[in-house]
Design a protein around this motif. Structure first.
Motif, short mmCIF file in Angstrom:
data_model
loop_
_atom_site.label_atom_id
_atom_site.label_comp_id
_atom_site.label_asym_id
_atom_site.label_seq_id
_atom_site.Cartn_x
_atom_site.Cartn_y
_atom_site.Cartn_z
N TYR A 135 39.96 51.74 58.46
CA TYR A 135 38.66 51.08 58.36
C TYR A 135 38.13 51.28 56.94
O TYR A 135 38.10 52.40 56.43
CB TYR A 135 37.66 51.66 59.36
N TRP B 237 38.73 46.26 59.42
CA TRP B 237 39.25 47.22 60.39
C TRP B 237 40.56 46.67 60.94
O TRP B 237 40.61 45.61 61.56
CB TRP B 237 38.24 47.42 61.52
N SER C 269 45.40 53.11 62.46
CA SER C 269 44.20 52.32 62.20
C SER C 269 43.63 52.68 60.84
O SER C 269 43.78 53.82 60.37
CB SER C 269 43.16 52.56 63.30
N THR D 55 44.14 47.61 63.08
CA THR D 55 44.74 48.54 64.03
C THR D 55 46.06 48.00 64.54
O THR D 55 46.18 46.79 64.83
CB THR D 55 43.80 48.79 65.22
#
Length: 701
Positions: free
Chosen positions: A472, A446, A470, A448
């Motif tokens: 993921y 993840w 972001s 960001t």
């Protein structure tokens, strides 16, 4: 000849990669791309930066007289320089595309305009052929919302009406190492001009090992003759230099399309006069690393082009004595210093650009008037960036940017109505900005990035912009979910405020918000990758050029919304064959208040699709088939008064390029452009070449 509808062609383009996939093929599953310190070359059309590549470096090396030996080693993830901290391509939520040097070589384009038209979400229109002004639209945004960089130097002309860069033809594709395209608002890092996105063109460096020396000669249709020379060397790991020189001479075609040979009254007039193009370009780049923690670099670019123009597009647009010239010079230098065990990094850069455009229109048999106009714009940009590597999961960036631009222009004419002079004296603008960005990585899945920027414009005061992205990745399935949100602003240009036509000193800055969300998924053991992204941008205080009675002027009159979908499919059914398809749907709307409220924005196609097939049956032979379909779009017909909105027809272009390496030092190449001989327009009334053929010889040491 059979014909396909636009919808049938779209389905064919998107499904073709799946048709040839065989599950038992062994294909590399690791991410490939370009590392900042070394180049990994690959033959696919364009690599969507968050998707894993489908082949290794050996499979991607095309036949070339200067290609280094292939390697079986899978390369590291591609690093995006345009992010300013080299974020790995599979660790950012920013929608981006990277075009490598090998991909450009396989396509054999004559101009970067051809290359960028292949990028999802990007469309380019041009007033005629080489030398005509071009506009780069990213996700339907205005051309002035696209920032174009060359080795970090801003190419957007401060004195052009919308502060755009309109002469992509002057940058030789042969001099380019790669192109990075970031879509969506990028104002946090780059400020004004980047509300729609950023196009970062990076020129070549010398190859590791022995010195590089090569020469190319290309000739073909439209009286084309082009010569390229490249020279590069690297001394140990300390000094790397590369020099590239290009000369282009093209007899050309008529800028005013020859298809308009008769008006509505049956009067014949043939737009047959060729509008030629002549350009010399020199680019150089040097990097010096005196110590492990300090590196210095300098890059320069010079181009001078002369070209013939026509008065306008369409019937009777021909003008045999209308000529123009454009000269561009840029230079930038920078340093990179690392301290505290590489936990702190400071990057400084000073860049300067100087652009001069002139047009001359002498009297002829149809027009006894004469005119001369000149535009000079200069830009100085200083940036200091501080990177703090606080932890392997966190990188904090803080920087200061100062930009000063100045320019002047004049227009002079003499006609049967007497002399007319309009002059804009030297004007300038200064923008000072502070920006901060924090990048957080969690669990290696993840990632960001959040950022903030405050701009202080000497005329328009403070403006605050924010951006976050972001991504993921689900490790078990390889599925990636990504998205971004950002705001932007663009100050009115010097031309809009003080120019020779329609200047309005009361203009307000344009502002925007934009977001996107997407998903990417590898399939069949990474033999196939698919991805899709939805996006939306909205612009307020949009600046437009309007008429009221006999007065014409710039004014803040509109709001506009741009939204759509970008999708792609990539596959490698065989080790020697790579296929990539993309599709973009763009819905633009004028939100008013204006007389065009509810209408789509001009020259933006709603549907656009492309497919690139690269086939390398043997080591020395490469075949590249490129297909682009551009859907119907609106434009204005200025031959009528008042101008009327018209629909430009959809068109499909097919290009075929073949490269054959005769020896390790000599190669032949050839290309057929517009193989189906399709008549088409990107701007109403302006011509484009029909079927054309080019060929050449490359020799390298």
């Amino acid at each position: 000849m059979f014909k396909l509808s636009g919808f049938q062609l779209l389905i064919l383009i998107l499904l073709t990669p799946l048709l040839g996939v065989t599950p038992d093929l062994a294909v590399q599953a690791e991410e490939t791309g370009v590392v900042l310190a070394e180049v990994a070359l690959e033959p696919a059309d364009f690599e969507e930066t968050a998707a894993p590549a489908l082949f290794n470096e050996e499979e991607s090396t095309p036949p070339s007289a200067s290609s280094p030996p292939a390697s079986n080693t899978a390369t590291a993830p591609l690093m995006l320089q345009t992010t300013k901290i080299g974020i790995p391509s599979n660790q950012t939520g920013t929608a981006s595309t990277v075009i490598t040097r090998q991909q450009i070589q396989q396509m054999q384009p004559f101009s970067l305009t051809e290359v960028l038209r292949k990028v999802p979400g990007v469309d380019i229109v041009q007033n005629g052929y080489l030398g005509g002004t071009s506009s780069i639209f990213i996700r339907g945004m205005n051309a002035g919302h696209t920032l174009v960089l060359l080795n970090g130097t801003r190419l957007n002309d401060p004195i052009s009406p919308d502060r755009t860069f309109s002469y992509l033809d002057q940058i030789s594709p042969d001099s380019v190492e790669r192109i990075e395209v970031l879509r969506g608002p990028q104002s946090t890092l780059y400020g004004s001009d980047s509300m729609g996105g950023v196009v970062n063109i990076i020129t070549r460096k010398a190859e590791p090992g022995k010195p590089t020396l090569y020469a190319k000669v290309t000739a073909g249709s439209q009286g084309t003759l082009q010569e390229d020379i490249g020279l590069g060397s690297q001394y140990r790991d300390k000094l790397n230099s590369f020099l590239h020189i290009t000369r282009q001479d093209v007899r050309g075609i008529s800028a005013a399309s020859s298809r308009y040979g008769m008006n509505s009254f049956g009067t014949a007039y043939n737009n047959a006069e060729r509008d030629g193009y002549h350009n010399t370009t020199i680019s150089a780049r040097t990097e010096y690393t005196p110590t492990q923690n300090l590196s210095l670099d300098v890059a320069t670019f010079f181009s001078k082009a002369r070209f013939d123009l026509d008065s306008f597009g369409g019937y009777m647009g021909d003008d045999p004595n209308f000529t123009g010239s454009n000269r561009t010079f840029t230079i930038n230098g920078g340093s990179r210093l690392k301290l505290w065990g590489d936990r702190y990094e400071q990057i400084t850069r000073l860049a300067f650009s100087d652009t001069r455009r002139e047009n001359f229109n002498e009297p002829d048999a149809l027009d006894s008037s004469k005119s001369h106009d000149r535009y000079r714009g200069k830009l100085l940009n200083f940036d200091v960036q501080n990177n703090f590597y606080l932890h392997r999961t966190n990188t904090l960036t803080a920087g200061l940017n100062v930009q000063h631009e100045w320019g002047d222009s004049y227009y002079r004419s003499l006609s049967m109505f007497g002399p007319f002079n309009s002059e804009a004296q030297l004007r300038s603008a200064t923008n000072t900005a502070f920006y901060v960005q924090d990048r957080i990585s969690l669990w290696d899945r993840w990632f960001t990035t959040v950022g903030y920027r405050m701009d202080h414009h000497n005329r328009f005061g403070n403006h605050h912009n924010f951006r976050a992205d972001s991504i993921y990745t689900v490790k078990r399935t390889g599925t990636s979910f990504k998205g971004s949100f950002g705001t932007g602003f663009k100050a009115p240009t010097l031309s809009q405020l003080y120019g020779t036509f329609g200047a309005n000193p009361n203009l307000r800055p344009e502002t925007s918000t934009g977001w996107d969300a997407g998903i990417e998924q590898p399939l069949m053991d990474n033999k196939v990758q698919v991805g899709a992204t939805v996006f939306q941008n909205q612009v307020r205080n949009l600046i437009d050029f309007r008429s009221q009675g006999f007065a014409t002027f710039y004014t803040n009159v509109e709001q506009a919304r741009m939204q759509g979908i970008e999708a792609y499919i990539a596959s490698q059914p065989f080790r020697c064959l790579q296929i990539r398809s993309s599709y973009t749907y763009t819905d633009t709307k004028d939100l008013g208040p204006s007389t065009t409220q509810g209408d789509p924005l001009l020259r933006r196609p709603r549907n656009k699709a492309s497919m690139n097939i690269n086939y390398q049956p043997i080591k020395r032979l490469n075949v590249n088939l490129d297909i682009t379909h551009t859907g119907q779009r609106s434009d204005l017909d200025f031959f009528t008064f008042p101008s009327q909105e018209v629909k430009l027809k959809a068109f499909t272009l097919v290009n075929l390029a073949v490269t054959l390496a005769l020896t390790d030092h000599v190669s032949l190449y050839g290309r057929v452009v517009n193989f189906l001989d399709t008549p088409y327009e990107t701007v109403k009334g302006y011509g484009n070449p029909r079927i054309s053929a080019y060929g050449g010889l490359k020799m390298a040491l």
